[in-house]
Design a protein around this motif. Structure first.
Motif, mmCIF file in Angstrom:
data_model
loop_
_atom_site.group_PDB
_atom_site.id
_atom_site.type_symbol
_atom_site.label_atom_id
_atom_site.label_comp_id
_atom_site.label_asym_id
_atom_site.label_seq_id
_atom_site.Cartn_x
_atom_site.Cartn_y
_atom_site.Cartn_z
ATOM 1 N N UNK A 199 0.804 -1.225 0.000
ATOM 2 C CA UNK A 199 0.000 0.000 0.000
ATOM 3 C C UNK A 199 0.837 1.276 0.000
ATOM 4 N N UNK A 200 1.891 1.411 0.838
ATOM 5 C CA UNK A 200 2.691 2.649 0.785
ATOM 6 C C UNK A 200 3.348 2.872 -0.569
ATOM 7 N N UNK A 201 3.781 1.793 -1.226
ATOM 8 C CA UNK A 201 4.384 1.922 -2.555
ATOM 9 C C UNK A 201 3.380 2.498 -3.533
ATOM 10 N N UNK A 202 2.156 1.948 -3.500
ATOM 11 C CA UNK A 202 1.106 2.420 -4.406
ATOM 12 C C UNK A 202 0.696 3.850 -4.090
ATOM 13 N N UNK A 203 0.642 4.198 -2.808
ATOM 14 C CA UNK A 203 0.180 5.539 -2.420
ATOM 15 C C UNK A 203 1.198 6.617 -2.784
ATOM 16 N N UNK A 204 2.487 6.292 -2.770
ATOM 17 C CA UNK A 204 3.515 7.265 -3.134
ATOM 18 C C UNK A 204 3.889 7.197 -4.610
ATOM 19 N N UNK A 229 -3.927 7.958 4.636
ATOM 20 C CA UNK A 229 -3.303 9.044 5.405
ATOM 21 C C UNK A 229 -2.016 9.574 4.801
ATOM 22 N N UNK A 230 -1.464 8.933 3.780
ATOM 23 C CA UNK A 230 -0.199 9.398 3.212
ATOM 24 C C UNK A 230 -0.381 10.773 2.560
ATOM 25 N N UNK A 231 0.716 11.553 2.527
ATOM 26 C CA UNK A 231 0.629 12.935 2.016
ATOM 27 C C UNK A 231 0.131 13.013 0.572
ATOM 28 N N UNK A 232 0.618 12.183 -0.376
ATOM 29 C CA UNK A 232 0.104 12.299 -1.749
ATOM 30 C C UNK A 232 -1.391 12.027 -1.855
ATOM 31 N N UNK A 233 -1.906 11.118 -1.016
ATOM 32 C CA UNK A 233 -3.331 10.791 -1.081
ATOM 33 C C UNK A 233 -4.195 11.846 -0.388
ATOM 34 N N UNK A 234 -3.605 12.587 0.530
ATOM 35 C CA UNK A 234 -4.336 13.669 1.189
ATOM 36 C C UNK A 234 -4.277 14.965 0.392
ATOM 37 N N UNK A 235 -3.275 15.109 -0.469
ATOM 38 C CA UNK A 235 -3.100 16.317 -1.286
ATOM 39 C C UNK A 235 -2.830 15.920 -2.741
ATOM 40 N N UNK A 236 -3.751 15.208 -3.370
ATOM 41 C CA UNK A 236 -3.444 14.614 -4.681
ATOM 42 C C UNK A 236 -3.198 15.618 -5.795
ATOM 43 N N UNK A 237 -3.963 16.736 -5.812
ATOM 44 C CA UNK A 237 -3.769 17.709 -6.897
ATOM 45 C C UNK A 237 -2.385 18.336 -6.824
#
Length: 264
Positions: A199-204, A229-237
């Motif tokens: 999951x962390x690999x996919x989220x980043x 909760x990862x930063x890229x998923x919380x701020x995707x744009x």
């Protein structure tokens, strides 16, 4: 910039004179839309929507759009490799023009082709049930992010095209790493359904940030969906734009440097 636009015009004219390249480039993403929408629709659990087939079709389109713009990498690499093989690059060297204009013009032409592909793909998606729910301006912002992301990846293609000896090798080299990039992401299944270590690999993955960003801008996320909760998923744009600019900065520099050494 003027030199780059002249080269871009040359490449666009070439694409128009070989329409089958554009047509075949449209067929693949259309097949992905139809196959994934009707084969996997209703079989994949979407957080906040369950096994709803209509919800999956809307969830799917962000991934298909992002996959389509990144697949332009192979075309960019093959085109540059072909020009190198045929000696056209040597002809450009004899002209009073900026060295980086050859590559920049090629990426501009690929960006124009990608925009046409996205338009056709959006029409097909509309026919299978995809809709925009969050306004025209947000939809335009989503397409702008997609084009920026696709433009960034054409620079990776340019570097690959300069690093191999044939268009066939450039095409293979441009696609072989794209499949794990697209599938180890939230493009086709939610990252929450993946093993915990993955999951962390996919989220980043920059691909995941772009996919989630366009889903949010199109209004295609279920109302009850909670992003990881990862930063890229919380701020995707923001993450998508930053990732794209970083890729452009790195791979444009490497590609232009490689071009100067290859033609020096």
């Amino acid at each position: 910039m003027r030199d780059s636009l002249v080269v871009a015009r040359r490449n666009l004219l070439r694409m128009m004179r070989i329409p089958e390249v554009v047509v075949f480039g449209l067929i693949q993403p259309i097949m992905f839309v139809v196959l994934f929408a009707y084969v996997f629709g209703g079989s994949i659990n979407i957080p906040g929507a369950g096994l709803d087939a209509d919800a999956y079709r809307e969830f799917l389109m962000g991934g298909i759009f992002a996959q389509t713009v990144t697949f332009a990498t192979a075309g960019a690499g093959a085109g540059i490799a072909e020009d190198m093989q045929k000696g056209i690059i040597d002809r450009f060297r004899s002209l009073p023009m900026a060295r980086g204009a050859v590559l920049t013009g090629r990426t501009f032409a690929d960006l124009a082709q990608t925009a046409v592909t996205l338009l056709v793909l959006a029409i097909v998606a509309f026919l299978v049930g995809w809709r925009v729910h969050d306004g025209v301006l947000n939809a335009l912002a989503a397409f702008a992010l997609l084009l920026l992301f696709g433009y960034a990846f054409t620079w990776i293609g340019a570097l690959i095209g300069l690093s191999v000896r044939s268009p066939e090798a450039a095409t293979s080299g441009g696609l072989v790493w794209l499949f794990p990039l697209t599938f180890i992401s939230n493009a086709f299944v939610p990252t929450e359904n993946m093993p915990g270590w993955l999951q962390p690999v996919a989220e980043w993955n920059p691909f995941s940030a772009t996919v989630l960003a366009v889903r949010e801008l199109f209004g295609n996320m279920p109302a009850d969906y909670q992003a990881p909760d990862s930063w890229p998923m919380q701020n995707p744009e923001l993450a998508s734009a930053i990732f794209s600019l970083i890729v452009i900065a790195i791979f444009r520099t490497l590609a232009v440097r490689k071009y100067k050494r290859a033609t020096g």
